[in-house]
Design a protein around this motif. Structure first.
Motif, PDB file in Angstrom:
ATOM      1  N   VAL A  87       0.874  -1.187   0.000  1.00 36.54           N
ATOM      2  CA  VAL A  87       0.000   0.000   0.000  1.00 36.54           C
ATOM      3  C   VAL A  87       0.907   1.231   0.000  1.00 36.54           C
ATOM      4  CG1 VAL A  87      -1.855   1.225   1.184  1.00 36.54           C
ATOM      5  CG2 VAL A  87      -1.724  -1.273   1.350  1.00 36.54           C
ATOM      6  N   PRO A  88       0.752   2.132  -1.003  1.00 38.68           N
ATOM      7  CA  PRO A  88       1.655   3.290  -1.058  1.00 38.68           C
ATOM      8  C   PRO A  88       1.574   4.137   0.220  1.00 38.68           C
ATOM      9  CG  PRO A  88       0.347   3.112  -3.080  1.00 38.68           C
ATOM     10  CD  PRO A  88      -0.210   2.114  -2.114  1.00 38.68           C
ATOM     11  N   VAL A  89       2.744   4.488   0.741  1.00 40.52           N
ATOM     12  CA  VAL A  89       2.791   5.254   1.997  1.00 40.52           C
ATOM     13  C   VAL A  89       2.117   6.621   1.823  1.00 40.52           C
ATOM     14  CG1 VAL A  89       4.364   6.379   3.636  1.00 40.52           C
ATOM     15  CG2 VAL A  89       4.806   4.040   2.887  1.00 40.52           C
ATOM     16  N   ASP A  90       2.279   7.236   0.656  1.00 41.88           N
ATOM     17  CA  ASP A  90       1.655   8.566   0.468  1.00 41.88           C
ATOM     18  C   ASP A  90       0.128   8.455   0.471  1.00 41.88           C
ATOM     19  OD1 ASP A  90       1.632   7.280  -2.004  1.00 41.88           O
ATOM     20  OD2 ASP A  90       1.760   9.148  -3.151  1.00 41.88           O
ATOM     21  N   LEU A  91      -0.406   7.315   0.014  1.00 42.49           N
ATOM     22  CA  LEU A  91      -1.861   7.104   0.063  1.00 42.49           C
ATOM     23  C   LEU A  91      -2.319   6.923   1.513  1.00 42.49           C
ATOM     24  CD1 LEU A  91      -4.619   6.624  -1.266  1.00 42.49           C
ATOM     25  CD2 LEU A  91      -3.967   4.218  -1.575  1.00 42.49           C
ATOM     26  N   MET A  92      -1.556   6.176   2.298  1.00 41.93           N
ATOM     27  CA  MET A  92      -1.883   6.011   3.721  1.00 41.93           C
ATOM     28  C   MET A  92      -1.911   7.377   4.412  1.00 41.93           C
ATOM     29  SD  MET A  92       0.423   2.552   4.249  1.00 41.93           S
ATOM     30  CE  MET A  92       0.931   2.919   5.903  1.00 41.93           C
ATOM     31  N   GLU A  93      -0.960   8.231   4.056  1.00 48.10           N
ATOM     32  CA  GLU A  93      -0.904   9.572   4.666  1.00 48.10           C
ATOM     33  C   GLU A  93      -2.121  10.409   4.253  1.00 48.10           C
ATOM     34  OE1 GLU A  93       1.097  10.500   7.102  1.00 48.10           O
ATOM     35  OE2 GLU A  93       1.954   8.487   6.961  1.00 48.10           O
ATOM     36  N   ARG A  94      -2.548  10.257   2.997  1.00 51.17           N
ATOM     37  CA  ARG A  94      -3.751  10.989   2.536  1.00 51.17           C
ATOM     38  C   ARG A  94      -4.996  10.545   3.295  1.00 51.17           C
ATOM     39  NH1 ARG A  94      -4.394   9.879  -3.530  1.00 51.17           N
ATOM     40  NH2 ARG A  94      -6.402  10.941  -3.233  1.00 51.17           N
ATOM     41  N   VAL A  95      -5.105   9.222   3.500  1.00 50.54           N
ATOM     42  CA  VAL A  95      -6.256   8.680   4.241  1.00 50.54           C
ATOM     43  C   VAL A  95      -6.264   9.253   5.662  1.00 50.54           C
ATOM     44  CG1 VAL A  95      -7.186   6.556   5.272  1.00 50.54           C
ATOM     45  CG2 VAL A  95      -6.483   6.575   2.885  1.00 50.54           C
ATOM     46  N   LYS A  96      -5.087   9.273   6.281  1.00 52.42           N
ATOM     47  CA  LYS A  96      -4.990   9.773   7.661  1.00 52.42           C
ATOM     48  C   LYS A  96      -5.300  11.271   7.720  1.00 52.42           C
ATOM     49  CE  LYS A  96      -0.913   7.717   8.800  1.00 52.42           C
ATOM     50  NZ  LYS A  96       0.137   7.207   9.722  1.00 52.42           N
ATOM     51  N   LYS A  97      -4.774  12.006   6.764  1.00 46.21           N
ATOM     52  CA  LYS A  97      -5.004  13.461   6.741  1.00 46.21           C
ATOM     53  C   LYS A  97      -6.497  13.748   6.571  1.00 46.21           C
ATOM     54  CE  LYS A  97      -3.139  17.656   4.545  1.00 46.21           C
ATOM     55  NZ  LYS A  97      -4.202  18.238   3.743  1.00 46.21           N
ATOM     56  N   ALA A  98      -7.150  13.005   5.659  1.00 48.80           N
ATOM     57  CA  ALA A  98      -8.590  13.226   5.410  1.00 48.80           C
ATOM     58  C   ALA A  98      -9.403  12.917   6.668  1.00 48.80           C
ATOM     59  CB  ALA A  98      -9.062  12.362   4.239  1.00 48.80           C
ATOM     60  N   GLY A  99      -9.075  11.822   7.348  1.00 46.59           N
ATOM     61  CA  GLY A  99      -9.787  11.465   8.579  1.00 46.59           C
ATOM     62  C   GLY A  99      -9.556  12.481   9.687  1.00 46.59           C
ATOM     63  N   GLU A 100      -8.304  12.928   9.811  1.00 46.81           N
ATOM     64  CA  GLU A 100      -7.980  13.937  10.838  1.00 46.81           C
ATOM     65  C   GLU A 100      -8.732  15.237  10.567  1.00 46.81           C
ATOM     66  OE1 GLU A 100      -3.719  14.050  10.656  1.00 46.81           O
ATOM     67  OE2 GLU A 100      -3.486  12.330  12.002  1.00 46.81           O
TER      68      GLU A 100
END
Length: 357
Positions: A87-100
């Motif tokens: 799973v691309p790390v930048d995608l994981m960061e986007r998911v986290k940013k959107a949830g935050e």
């Protein structure tokens, strides 16, 4: 619609002590310690980290070694940090940013997405209702919705703000679905089964559901008295978890509570009850809970891979049963398994006499 107290509102109200319905029973309190101190401990058992880089290697020896490590962690712990998971790390960061960003909205904005458990509307923004005899509550708010398959999603329930929420979460769900297939294959081979066997048994591409629950744990003025999530095992086949690098996940391993350290860029994976049943107990669905703290908000993104509620009967696979190892679990649909767990928990609570203040 039932008026529900949001934990975030409580946390922001300036209270110095938490309401009594959030205070855990005495026998639990003895094991609740400072999460940051617990994470620093180097001694004692540590949640395994499994490198999936070689899970589909062309080299049979290398591939088998990776499968063996995954299988061992699934049998011994039932939980692990996955690295090189694809799973691309930048995608994981986007998911986290959107949830935050969603949880950063004012509570009244989030209320537009409120669920209503009383009427069976479980998707949306929520907080735990006191649905047990003790009236116990958990120190968390959450957002829950189905993310895969795409044709079963209800995008009208997904947050419109932030604007990247739908795209990032949809993309992430696709990657997790591929990861689930890889893991199911490896675990099937680990049990001596055909590679596609476990995935078929939990519904395959059409029927396996991925449900996301974003858990939001506000700062707590008395973290030594509360839990973010009480001790439970997951009913799913697999659960994949991201978090904002604030520790809190605890596992009950060999009679003790062990904190999971934060491993950068990893995904935490739990084996759920569904795989424990199919494997006749060879794979372990571990008891776990979430701690809270005074200093930092903790957020986790849990995606539960669940079989369809009524279409499949879950029971130990015939290959896992013998005269020496008889079936440990009776046949039940997924819905019946959930009912059984709720019934058993409520029964246990009724056995405990209520103490009056």
């Amino acid at each position: 619609m039932v008026e529900v107290e949001r934990v975030e509102n409580l946390a922001n109200s300036g209270i110095k002590s938490i309401p009594k319905e959030y205070i855990r029973p005495k026998e639990e309190l003895e094991s609740i310690n400072d999460v940051f101190q617990e994470e620093k401990k180097e001694d004692g058992p540590q949640v395994p980290t499994i490198d999936l880089q070689n899970i589909e290697s062309e080299d049979e020896t290398i591939r088998e070694q990776c499968i063996e490590e995954l299988k061992k962690a699934a049998m011994d712990w039932g939980v692990m940090h996955l690295i090189n998971h694809g799973v691309p790390v930048d995608l994981m960061e986007r998911v986290k940013k959107a949830g935050e960003e969603f949880f950063g909205l004012p509570v009244e904005e989030k209320e537009k997405y409120a669920n209503d458990q009383a009427t069976g509307k479980i998707q949306g923004y929520g907080s735990k209702l006191a649905n047990n005899a003790s009236g116990q509550l958990e120190w968390e708010d959450y957002f829950f919705h189905l993310v895969y398959p795409e044709d079963k999603r209800d995008l009208s329930l997904w947050p419109k703000t932030p604007s990247d929420y739908v795209e990032a979460t949809s993309e992430y769900a696709k990657y997790l679905r591929l990861l689930a297939t890889k893991v199911f294959k490896a675990l099937s081979v680990g049990l001596g089964l055909e590679p596609d066997r476990l995935e078929k048994e939990v519904g395959g591409l059409e029927e396996l559901l991925l449900q996301m629950k974003i858990n939001y744990y506000p700062k707590c003025p008395q973290p030594e008295l509360a839990l973010g999530v009480e001790a439970h095992t997951d009913v799913s086949a697999l659960t994949f978890i991201l978090h904002n690098m604030v520790p809190g996940l605890q596992l009950f391993y060999e009679g003790k509570w062990v904190i999971a350290k934060c491993v950068p860029d990893s995904i935490v994976m739990h084996i759920g009850d569904t795989l424990e049943i199919l494997s006749n107990g060879k794979f372990k669905s571990i008891l776990h809970r979430g701690l809270v703290n005074k200093e930092k908000v903790r957020i986790s993104w849990a995606v539960f891979c669940e079989p369809p509620k009524d279409k499949i009967v879950l029971k130990p696979l015939p290959e896992m049963v013998s005269a020496e190892t008889p079936a440990k679990f009776p046949p039940r649909t997924f819905a019946q398994h959930i009912e059984h767990k709720l019934f058993r928990r409520n029964e246990q609570e009724e056995l405990v006499p209520e103490t009056k203040d």
